[in-house]
Write a protein that holds these residues in place. Structure first.
Motif, PDB file in Angstrom:
ATOM      1  N   GLU A  39       0.660  -6.897  -4.914  1.00 15.22           N
ATOM      2  CA  GLU A  39      -0.268  -7.915  -5.384  1.00 15.22           C
ATOM      3  C   GLU A  39      -1.304  -8.279  -4.321  1.00 15.22           C
ATOM      4  N   HIS A  40      -0.856  -8.443  -3.070  1.00  9.90           N
ATOM      5  CA  HIS A  40      -1.729  -9.013  -2.044  1.00  9.90           C
ATOM      6  C   HIS A  40      -2.233  -8.015  -1.003  1.00  9.90           C
ATOM      7  N   CYS A  41      -1.513  -6.964  -0.755  1.00 11.19           N
ATOM      8  CA  CYS A  41      -1.799  -6.140   0.414  1.00 11.19           C
ATOM      9  C   CYS A  41      -2.270  -4.723   0.086  1.00 11.19           C
ATOM     10  N   SER A  42      -1.785  -4.175  -1.030  1.00 14.73           N
ATOM     11  CA  SER A  42      -1.997  -2.740  -1.242  1.00 14.73           C
ATOM     12  C   SER A  42      -3.459  -2.376  -1.492  1.00 14.73           C
ATOM     13  N   VAL A  43      -4.300  -3.357  -1.834  1.00 14.22           N
ATOM     14  CA  VAL A  43      -5.733  -3.050  -1.968  1.00 14.22           C
ATOM     15  C   VAL A  43      -6.249  -2.400  -0.692  1.00 14.22           C
ATOM     16  N   CYS A  44      -5.886  -2.987   0.449  1.00 18.66           N
ATOM     17  CA  CYS A  44      -6.371  -2.492   1.737  1.00 18.66           C
ATOM     18  C   CYS A  44      -5.345  -1.592   2.426  1.00 18.66           C
ATOM     19  N   HIS A  45      -4.080  -1.761   2.055  1.00 14.07           N
ATOM     20  CA  HIS A  45      -3.022  -0.971   2.702  1.00 14.07           C
ATOM     21  C   HIS A  45      -2.282  -0.099   1.686  1.00 14.07           C
ATOM     22  N   PRO A  46      -2.996   0.750   0.941  1.00 10.89           N
ATOM     23  CA  PRO A  46      -2.285   1.584  -0.027  1.00 10.89           C
ATOM     24  C   PRO A  46      -1.336   2.538   0.697  1.00 10.89           C
ATOM     25  N   GLY A  49      -1.201   2.513   4.432  1.00  5.72           N
ATOM     26  CA  GLY A  49      -2.357   2.917   5.226  1.00  5.72           C
ATOM     27  C   GLY A  49      -3.264   1.725   5.520  1.00  5.72           C
ATOM     28  N   ASN A  50      -4.496   2.008   5.870  1.00  2.00           N
ATOM     29  CA  ASN A  50      -5.464   0.936   6.096  1.00  2.00           C
ATOM     30  C   ASN A  50      -6.852   1.501   5.791  1.00  2.00           C
ATOM     31  N   ILE A  51      -7.455   1.058   4.689  1.00  2.00           N
ATOM     32  CA  ILE A  51      -8.731   1.644   4.262  1.00  2.00           C
ATOM     33  C   ILE A  51      -9.898   1.147   5.109  1.00  2.00           C
ATOM     34  N   LYS A  55      -6.914   3.051  12.198  1.00  2.00           N
ATOM     35  CA  LYS A  55      -6.055   3.044  13.381  1.00  2.00           C
ATOM     36  C   LYS A  55      -4.994   1.960  13.290  1.00  2.00           C
ATOM     37  N   LYS A  56      -5.111   1.088  12.289  1.00  2.00           N
ATOM     38  CA  LYS A  56      -4.160  -0.013  12.175  1.00  2.00           C
ATOM     39  C   LYS A  56      -3.423   0.041  10.842  1.00  2.00           C
ATOM     40  N   THR A  57      -2.720   1.132  10.621  1.00  2.33           N
ATOM     41  CA  THR A  57      -1.901   1.246   9.413  1.00  2.33           C
ATOM     42  C   THR A  57      -0.619   0.444   9.605  1.00  2.33           C
ATOM     43  N   LEU A  58       0.231   0.472   8.598  1.00  2.92           N
ATOM     44  CA  LEU A  58       1.508  -0.236   8.691  1.00  2.92           C
ATOM     45  C   LEU A  58       2.638   0.704   9.092  1.00  2.92           C
ATOM     46  N   MET A  59       2.281   1.905   9.554  1.00  5.58           N
ATOM     47  CA  MET A  59       3.293   2.850  10.009  1.00  5.58           C
ATOM     48  C   MET A  59       3.782   2.465  11.400  1.00  5.58           C
ATOM     49  N   ALA A  65       2.180   0.323  18.650  1.00  5.83           N
ATOM     50  CA  ALA A  65       1.020   0.387  19.540  1.00  5.83           C
ATOM     51  C   ALA A  65       0.279  -0.954  19.561  1.00  5.83           C
ATOM     52  N   ASN A  66       0.329  -1.684  18.450  1.00  6.05           N
ATOM     53  CA  ASN A  66      -0.384  -2.963  18.383  1.00  6.05           C
ATOM     54  C   ASN A  66       0.543  -4.156  18.573  1.00  6.05           C
ATOM     55  N   ASN A  67       1.737  -3.863  19.122  1.00  7.00           N
ATOM     56  CA  ASN A  67       2.675  -4.915  19.498  1.00  7.00           C
ATOM     57  C   ASN A  67       3.198  -5.732  18.311  1.00  7.00           C
ATOM     58  N   ILE A  68       3.349  -5.076  17.164  1.00  4.01           N
ATOM     59  CA  ILE A  68       3.940  -5.740  16.003  1.00  4.01           C
ATOM     60  C   ILE A  68       5.323  -5.151  15.809  1.00  4.01           C
ATOM     61  N   LYS A  69       6.348  -5.906  16.266  1.00  4.66           N
ATOM     62  CA  LYS A  69       7.685  -5.326  16.353  1.00  4.66           C
ATOM     63  C   LYS A  69       8.716  -5.999  15.458  1.00  4.66           C
ATOM     64  N   GLY A  84     -11.540  -8.198   9.382  1.00  2.11           N
ATOM     65  CA  GLY A  84     -11.546  -7.382   8.179  1.00  2.11           C
ATOM     66  C   GLY A  84     -10.382  -7.650   7.248  1.00  2.11           C
ATOM     67  N   MET A  85      -9.366  -8.383   7.732  1.00  2.00           N
ATOM     68  CA  MET A  85      -8.206  -8.675   6.875  1.00  2.00           C
ATOM     69  C   MET A  85      -8.262 -10.112   6.365  1.00  2.00           C
ATOM     70  N   THR A  86      -7.877 -10.267   5.089  1.00  5.66           N
ATOM     71  CA  THR A  86      -7.812 -11.587   4.465  1.00  5.66           C
ATOM     72  C   THR A  86      -6.708 -12.408   5.136  1.00  5.66           C
ATOM     73  N   ALA A  87      -6.960 -13.705   5.386  1.00  2.79           N
ATOM     74  CA  ALA A  87      -5.894 -14.571   5.885  1.00  2.79           C
ATOM     75  C   ALA A  87      -5.121 -15.119   4.687  1.00  2.79           C
TER      76      ALA A  87
HETATM   77  C1  HEC Z   1      -9.121  -7.113   2.771  1.00  2.00           C
HETATM   78  C2  HEC Z   1      -8.263  -6.058   3.257  1.00  2.00           C
HETATM   79  C3  HEC Z   1      -6.856  -6.392   3.704  1.00  2.00           C
HETATM   80  C4  HEC Z   1      -5.852  -7.014   2.989  1.00  2.00           C
HETATM   81  C5  HEC Z   1      -5.912  -7.587   1.578  1.00  2.00           C
HETATM   82  C6  HEC Z   1      -4.690  -7.016   3.848  1.00  2.00           C
HETATM   83  N1  HEC Z   1      -4.985  -6.421   5.050  1.00  2.00           N
HETATM   84 FE1  HEC Z   1      -3.704  -6.156   6.594  1.00  2.00          FE
HETATM   85  N2  HEC Z   1      -5.218  -5.402   7.725  1.00  2.00           N
HETATM   86  C7  HEC Z   1      -6.522  -5.215   7.301  1.00  2.00           C
HETATM   87  C8  HEC Z   1      -7.344  -4.812   8.445  1.00  2.00           C
HETATM   88  C9  HEC Z   1      -8.824  -4.521   8.417  1.00  2.00           C
HETATM   89  C10 HEC Z   1      -6.479  -4.761   9.562  1.00  2.00           C
HETATM   90  C11 HEC Z   1      -6.847  -4.481  11.022  1.00  2.00           C
HETATM   91  C12 HEC Z   1      -7.215  -5.804  11.670  1.00  2.00           C
HETATM   92  C13 HEC Z   1      -7.432  -5.707  13.155  1.00  2.00           C
HETATM   93  O1  HEC Z   1      -8.376  -5.028  13.565  1.00  2.00           O
HETATM   94  O2  HEC Z   1      -6.658  -6.313  13.916  1.00  2.00           O
HETATM   95  C14 HEC Z   1      -5.146  -5.114   9.067  1.00  2.00           C
HETATM   96  C15 HEC Z   1      -4.007  -5.124   9.861  1.00  2.00           C
HETATM   97  C16 HEC Z   1      -2.746  -5.423   9.408  1.00  2.00           C
HETATM   98  C17 HEC Z   1      -1.550  -5.326  10.212  1.00  2.00           C
HETATM   99  C18 HEC Z   1      -1.482  -4.823  11.644  1.00  2.00           C
HETATM  100  C19 HEC Z   1      -1.419  -3.318  11.580  1.00  2.00           C
HETATM  101  C20 HEC Z   1      -1.482  -2.640  12.943  1.00  2.00           C
HETATM  102  O3  HEC Z   1      -1.112  -1.424  13.013  1.00  2.00           O
HETATM  103  O4  HEC Z   1      -1.904  -3.267  13.913  1.00  2.00           O
HETATM  104  C21 HEC Z   1      -0.513  -5.727   9.430  1.00  2.00           C
HETATM  105  C22 HEC Z   1       0.956  -5.805   9.827  1.00  2.00           C
HETATM  106  C23 HEC Z   1      -1.061  -6.073   8.135  1.00  2.00           C
HETATM  107  N3  HEC Z   1      -2.420  -5.861   8.154  1.00  2.00           N
HETATM  108  C24 HEC Z   1      -0.327  -6.532   7.091  1.00  2.00           C
HETATM  109  C25 HEC Z   1      -0.885  -6.957   5.886  1.00  2.00           C
HETATM  110  C26 HEC Z   1      -0.107  -7.573   4.838  1.00  2.00           C
HETATM  111  C27 HEC Z   1       1.384  -7.806   4.880  1.00  2.00           C
HETATM  112  C28 HEC Z   1      -0.992  -7.884   3.835  1.00  2.00           C
HETATM  113  C29 HEC Z   1      -0.700  -8.603   2.531  1.00  2.00           C
HETATM  114  C30 HEC Z   1      -0.048  -9.895   2.651  1.00  2.00           C
HETATM  115  C31 HEC Z   1      -2.313  -7.433   4.261  1.00  2.00           C
HETATM  116  N4  HEC Z   1      -2.202  -6.891   5.506  1.00  2.00           N
HETATM  117  C32 HEC Z   1      -3.452  -7.538   3.501  1.00  2.00           C
HETATM  118  C33 HEC Z   1      -6.994  -5.396   6.021  1.00  2.00           C
HETATM  119  C34 HEC Z   1      -6.291  -6.028   4.996  1.00  2.00           C
END
Ligand code: HEC
Length: 111
Positions: A39-46, A49-51, A55-59, A65-69, A84-87
């Motif tokens: 619902e919330h994350c896969s738009v950007c992290h299908p 991955g990370n569209i 370099k910042k996928t969830l793998m 490498a990005n200190n997320i442990k 670039g990521m939604t809060a």
């Molecule tokens: C609008 C697109 C978008 C959405 C929606 C999004 N992300 Fe992200 N996410 C990003 C981007 C861009 C980054 C890299 C940010 C940076 O440069 O630090 C990121 C980075 C991350 C990272 C760190 C990855 C790394 O290798 O450093 C995590 C964990 C993460 N997202 C989890 C989530 C989760 C969980 C959700 C859903 C609750 C989510 N994201 C929703 C775009 C998104």
């Protein structure tokens, strides 16, 4: 007779509202990390991955490498993300839901 009619109508309205509210709560409480992630994350992290920033996928290798442990680190990222990521605040994703998502991320992509 008229009074009884009015009372029944009010009863039905109240009853419907209560059922609707409880169903709503139930739905929120029962969503799994996977559902919330879709619902919330896969738009950007299908597929983890990370569209926006490849370099910042969830793998695992990128997370490490990005200190997320830990799950806490993932939750911190949701609350205060990088560029670039939604809060996601607690109103959008509760602490419990955030924990479910974080656990799902590690289980699913932490290979
Ligand atoms: C609008 C697109 C978008 C959405 C929606 C999004 N992300 Fe992200 N996410 C990003 C981007 C861009 C980054 C890299 C940010 C940076 O440069 O630090 C990121 C980075 C991350 C990272 C760190 C990855 C790394 O290798 O450093 C995590 C964990 C993460 N997202 C989890 C989530 C989760 C969980 C959700 C859903 C609750 C989510 N994201 C929703 C775009 C998104």
């Amino acid at each position: 007779m008229k009074t009884i009619g009015m009372a029944s109508v009010l009863f039905v309205i109240t009853f419907t509202a209560i059922v609707a509210i409880s169903l709503n709560d139930l739905e929120a409480a029962e969503k799994t990390g996977e559902q919330l992630f879709k619902e919330h994350c896969s738009v950007c992290h299908p597929e983890g991955g990370n569209i926006i920033n490849p370099k910042k996928t969830l793998m695992k290798k990128d997370l490490v490498a990005n200190n997320i442990k830990t799950s806490d680190d993932v939750i911190k990222t949701m609350r205060t993300p990088g560029p670039g990521m939604t809060a996601f605040d607690k109103k959008t994703i509760s602490d419990k839901e955030a924990r479910n998502i974080a656990d799902f991320v590690f289980k699913k992509f932490n290979k």
